[in-house]
Every structure is written in C-alpha cells, then in structure tokens.
Design a protein around this motif. Structure first.
Motif, PDB file in Angstrom:
ATOM      1  N   ARG A 178       0.806  -1.239  -0.031  1.00  0.00           N
ATOM      2  CA  ARG A 178      -0.085  -0.109   0.054  1.00  0.00           C
ATOM      3  C   ARG A 178       0.889   1.180  -0.027  1.00  0.00           C
ATOM      4  O   ARG A 178       0.593   2.104  -0.796  1.00  0.00           O
ATOM      5  CB  ARG A 178      -0.933  -0.099   1.312  1.00  0.00           C
ATOM      6  CG  ARG A 178      -1.720   1.255   1.243  1.00  0.00           C
ATOM      7  CD  ARG A 178      -2.814   1.017   2.620  1.00  0.00           C
ATOM      8  NE  ARG A 178      -1.876   1.101   3.765  1.00  0.00           N
ATOM      9  CZ  ARG A 178      -1.470   2.143   4.549  1.00  0.00           C
ATOM     10  NH1 ARG A 178      -1.743   3.344   4.119  1.00  0.00           N
ATOM     11  NH2 ARG A 178      -0.965   1.905   5.483  1.00  0.00           N
ATOM     12  N   LEU A 179       1.747   1.278   0.877  1.00  0.00           N
ATOM     13  CA  LEU A 179       2.598   2.677   1.103  1.00  0.00           C
ATOM     14  C   LEU A 179       3.818   2.492  -0.349  1.00  0.00           C
ATOM     15  O   LEU A 179       3.794   3.634  -0.826  1.00  0.00           O
ATOM     16  CB  LEU A 179       3.566   2.373   2.236  1.00  0.00           C
ATOM     17  CG  LEU A 179       2.992   2.682   3.504  1.00  0.00           C
ATOM     18  CD1 LEU A 179       3.699   2.445   4.572  1.00  0.00           C
ATOM     19  CD2 LEU A 179       2.012   3.871   3.638  1.00  0.00           C
ATOM     20  N   GLY A 180       4.122   1.555  -0.854  1.00  0.00           N
ATOM     21  CA  GLY A 180       4.834   1.292  -2.062  1.00  0.00           C
ATOM     22  C   GLY A 180       3.784   1.880  -3.063  1.00  0.00           C
ATOM     23  O   GLY A 180       4.614   2.781  -4.014  1.00  0.00           O
ATOM     24  N   ALA A 181       2.671   1.826  -3.346  1.00  0.00           N
ATOM     25  CA  ALA A 181       1.875   2.184  -4.281  1.00  0.00           C
ATOM     26  C   ALA A 181       1.625   3.718  -4.167  1.00  0.00           C
ATOM     27  O   ALA A 181       1.617   4.477  -5.211  1.00  0.00           O
ATOM     28  CB  ALA A 181       0.578   1.482  -4.377  1.00  0.00           C
ATOM     29  N   ARG A 182       1.722   4.119  -2.899  1.00  0.00           N
ATOM     30  CA  ARG A 182       1.524   5.487  -2.836  1.00  0.00           C
ATOM     31  C   ARG A 182       2.824   6.462  -3.085  1.00  0.00           C
ATOM     32  O   ARG A 182       2.774   7.507  -3.534  1.00  0.00           O
ATOM     33  CB  ARG A 182       1.055   5.950  -1.431  1.00  0.00           C
ATOM     34  CG  ARG A 182      -0.290   5.457  -0.817  1.00  0.00           C
ATOM     35  CD  ARG A 182      -0.711   5.956   0.508  1.00  0.00           C
ATOM     36  NE  ARG A 182      -0.645   7.306   0.687  1.00  0.00           N
ATOM     37  CZ  ARG A 182      -0.730   7.945   1.850  1.00  0.00           C
ATOM     38  NH1 ARG A 182      -0.765   7.671   2.824  1.00  0.00           N
ATOM     39  NH2 ARG A 182      -0.664   9.566   1.814  1.00  0.00           N
ATOM     40  N   MET A 183       3.915   5.770  -2.676  1.00  0.00           N
ATOM     41  CA  MET A 183       5.147   6.309  -3.254  1.00  0.00           C
ATOM     42  C   MET A 183       5.029   6.479  -4.681  1.00  0.00           C
ATOM     43  O   MET A 183       5.622   7.549  -5.397  1.00  0.00           O
ATOM     44  CB  MET A 183       6.258   5.562  -2.735  1.00  0.00           C
ATOM     45  CG  MET A 183       6.389   5.627  -1.230  1.00  0.00           C
ATOM     46  SD  MET A 183       7.066   7.326  -0.751  1.00  0.00           S
ATOM     47  CE  MET A 183       8.911   6.894  -0.967  1.00  0.00           C
ATOM     48  N   LYS A 184       4.794   5.393  -5.379  1.00  0.00           N
ATOM     49  CA  LYS A 184       4.995   5.470  -6.849  1.00  0.00           C
ATOM     50  C   LYS A 184       3.691   6.396  -7.338  1.00  0.00           C
ATOM     51  O   LYS A 184       4.137   7.170  -8.294  1.00  0.00           O
ATOM     52  CB  LYS A 184       4.430   4.031  -7.529  1.00  0.00           C
ATOM     53  CG  LYS A 184       5.574   3.057  -7.109  1.00  0.00           C
ATOM     54  CD  LYS A 184       7.008   3.161  -7.834  1.00  0.00           C
ATOM     55  CE  LYS A 184       7.642   2.224  -7.777  1.00  0.00           C
ATOM     56  NZ  LYS A 184       9.041   2.235  -8.288  1.00  0.00           N
ATOM     57  N   SER A 185       2.783   6.769  -6.869  1.00  0.00           N
ATOM     58  CA  SER A 185       1.716   7.615  -7.156  1.00  0.00           C
ATOM     59  C   SER A 185       2.339   9.007  -7.024  1.00  0.00           C
ATOM     60  O   SER A 185       2.094   9.880  -7.765  1.00  0.00           O
ATOM     61  CB  SER A 185       0.442   7.462  -6.381  1.00  0.00           C
ATOM     62  OG  SER A 185      -0.506   8.630  -6.467  1.00  0.00           O
ATOM     63  N   LEU A 186       3.057   9.312  -5.903  1.00  0.00           N
ATOM     64  CA  LEU A 186       3.692  10.653  -5.655  1.00  0.00           C
ATOM     65  C   LEU A 186       4.718  10.938  -6.802  1.00  0.00           C
ATOM     66  O   LEU A 186       4.793  11.840  -7.252  1.00  0.00           O
ATOM     67  CB  LEU A 186       4.487  10.722  -4.434  1.00  0.00           C
ATOM     68  CG  LEU A 186       3.365  10.614  -3.012  1.00  0.00           C
ATOM     69  CD1 LEU A 186       4.448  10.660  -1.967  1.00  0.00           C
ATOM     70  CD2 LEU A 186       2.362  11.804  -2.986  1.00  0.00           C
ATOM     71  N   GLN A 187       5.469   9.870  -7.263  1.00  0.00           N
ATOM     72  CA  GLN A 187       6.524   9.979  -8.316  1.00  0.00           C
ATOM     73  C   GLN A 187       5.784  10.475  -9.589  1.00  0.00           C
ATOM     74  O   GLN A 187       6.028  11.467 -10.405  1.00  0.00           O
ATOM     75  CB  GLN A 187       7.255   8.736  -8.554  1.00  0.00           C
ATOM     76  CG  GLN A 187       8.197   8.596  -7.477  1.00  0.00           C
ATOM     77  CD  GLN A 187       8.915   7.244  -7.321  1.00  0.00           C
ATOM     78  OE1 GLN A 187       8.449   6.194  -7.907  1.00  0.00           O
ATOM     79  NE2 GLN A 187      10.354   7.260  -7.642  1.00  0.00           N
ATOM     80  N   GLN A 188       4.492   9.878  -9.792  1.00  0.00           N
ATOM     81  CA  GLN A 188       3.905  10.275 -11.072  1.00  0.00           C
ATOM     82  C   GLN A 188       3.337  11.362 -11.054  1.00  0.00           C
ATOM     83  O   GLN A 188       3.248  12.303 -11.951  1.00  0.00           O
ATOM     84  CB  GLN A 188       2.861   9.196 -11.106  1.00  0.00           C
ATOM     85  CG  GLN A 188       3.372   7.800 -11.625  1.00  0.00           C
ATOM     86  CD  GLN A 188       2.077   6.687 -11.310  1.00  0.00           C
ATOM     87  OE1 GLN A 188       0.866   7.061 -11.472  1.00  0.00           O
ATOM     88  NE2 GLN A 188       2.274   5.412 -11.922  1.00  0.00           N
TER      89      GLN A 188
END
Length: 283
Positions: A178-188
């Motif tokens: 979940r946190l990994g997906a949020r980090m990826k979303s922030l990068q995008q």
C-alpha cells in the motif's frame, strides 16, 4: 531525544543533491526548498528538512507551513495513529505536492484570464492608445509575478521530487504494498506537475513576447500618425511659403480671387495626400 543527528540550515539550503539527500546507518536526511505566501501576501522562502528512520520522522522547519498543520489535524480528526514514520512522510509529501498543484492551477487560471483579455478584446484606437499601453504594462507586471511564482513552484517541486525518489529507492523494505503504491503515485504526480509547469513557463514566455509586440505595434501606430501629419503638412506649407514671398511681379497679387484661390490650393494639397494614404491603407 531521538538519538538522530539533525542537519543544519546551511546544509539544507545547499543546492547540491549530495548535501540535501544523505543516508547514514539507515537514517535518511532530506532537505527541500519551499516557498509559500502568508496571509499578508508576503513571500516566505526557507528550507525544510526530513530525518527519516524506520520508527521516527523528525521535520525541521524555520517558518510556519500549513501543510504540516493540515496533516497533524487529519490525525487528530480521524483519531488514527500512523502505522509508520514512512506513512507520515508520504502524507506530508502528498499535502505539499497538492499545494504546489493548487499554486500552478491558480497561475494557469490567471494566465488564461490575461490571454482572453489580450487576444479576444477589441482593438484600441485613437485616444485610447495611451490608456491601452498602461493596461498592457500592468499586465506585463502581472505576468512577471506569475512567472516568478511558477519558477518558485518549480524549485520546490524539484526538491520534493528528489526527496520522494530518494526515499522510494532506500525504503523499499520498510513499506508494504500500500505504501509502495502511494510512493509510486507521488512520483507520477511530480512528473505530471513538472510537465505542466513547463507548459505554463512556455505560456508565460509567449504572453510576454506578445505583450511586448503589442506595445511595439501601438507605438508604431503613434509614429505612423505623426509621420502622416508631417507629410500632409508639407505641401500646404510649401504653397503658403511661395505665395508669402513679396515679389513685385507675382500675378496673383492683383487678382481679386487670389486669396480664395490660395486657400483652395492649400486645402487641396492637404486632401490629396490624405486620400492617397487612405487608398494605400495606411490608416
């Protein structure tokens, strides 16, 4: 209290990535440069630091930043405790990016208004030229301020993007999916905002060039009018100068219709150039 070493303000203000982004014994130290406008409208620029370990997050601030208050209030309102220090870091970065996005959207709205007022308004003519130039100069200053704000947002966005990428790379084993997906979303989000900022910068440059061009056209119109007036005035002045010479043998001196004849010739010599200029489309 935490046993963590905190970076100084000078090190957080450095422009090199190696000075702002460090890792020592599994503890991440990150610094970003932030810009905000307080309630009075004055500009506030200062660095923000993050010291992140597996179980603690320390933020270093030298001013009041509403993003941190909003995240803290969200925890109080929901009565939920963050699961990890990384989650709090992600929440803070998410709020900061959202505020930068709002700033860019506000700048885009202002640029759109200026563009509509500039390119979709009727042309100013005659005595309105001077007032129009004043309006254009005021718009130029407004565009300049918007350009500064976009540039400041760009600097802050660059710092946040570097910090997010740095943390994402070094905290892969700290977080769940979940946190990994949020980090990826922030990068995008950072990447999309960076592209949007480039678009706004290009639009600012286009509007600046257009405004300067419009001022040049308005000034050329003024000089064109002065040129036409000066050219139109030459033939009447020449005729008046000829008949103003007091030579004895000038036949028109003893002519009863000499005076109205001279006036008619002067008027005709002024009307003919005006008609020719009008036919040529000079005005």
């Amino acid at each position: 209290m935490t046993g963590l070493g905190l970076p100084s303000r000078d090190s957080l203000s450095e422009i090199e990535s190696s000075s702002r982004l460090r890792v020592h014994e599994g503890v991440l130290s990150m610094g970003i440069s932030m810009v905000s406008h307080d309630d009075a409208g004055s500009l506030q620029i200062s660095p923000i630091g993050f010291v992140l370990s597996r179980d603690r997050l320390v933020t270093i601030r030298f001013g009041t930043w509403h993003a941190f208050d909003v995240v803290a209030e969200s925890f109080d309102e929901t009565r939920t405790t963050p699961t990890s220090s990384l989650e709090v870091f992600i929440d803070l970065c998410d709020e900061i990016i959202s505020r930068l996005a709002d700033s860019l959207e506000h700048a885009a709205t202002e640029l759109r208004k200026i563009s509509v007022a500039t390119f979709h308004a009727p042309d100013e003519k005659g005595g309105k030229v001077v007032r129009s130039n004043r309006i254009i100069r005021a718009k130029l200053r407004h565009i300049g301020r918007l350009g500064d704000r976009i540039s400041e947002s760009r600097d802050a966005l660059l710092g946040v993007g570097r910090a997010v990428n740095f943390a994402c790379e070094l905290t892969k084993d700290w977080s769940d999916d979940r946190l990994g997906a949020r980090m990826k979303s922030l990068q995008q989000d950072v990447a999309s905002l960076d592209d949007y900022q480039v678009h706004l910068s290009d639009k600012v440059q286009f509007l600046l060039d257009a405004m300067v061009g419009l001022i040049g056209i308005a000034q050329n119109d003024v000089f064109k009018v002065l040129t036409i007036v000066s050219i139109v005035g030459i033939p009447p002045t020449l005729i008046a100068g000829i008949y103003g010479m007091n030579f004895k043998n000038m036949p028109e001196y003893n002519w009863a219709l000499g005076y109205p004849y001279g006036l008619a010739v002067i008027a005709l010599s002024a009307i003919l150039p005006l008609g020719w200029f009008k036919w040529r489309g000079w005005f």
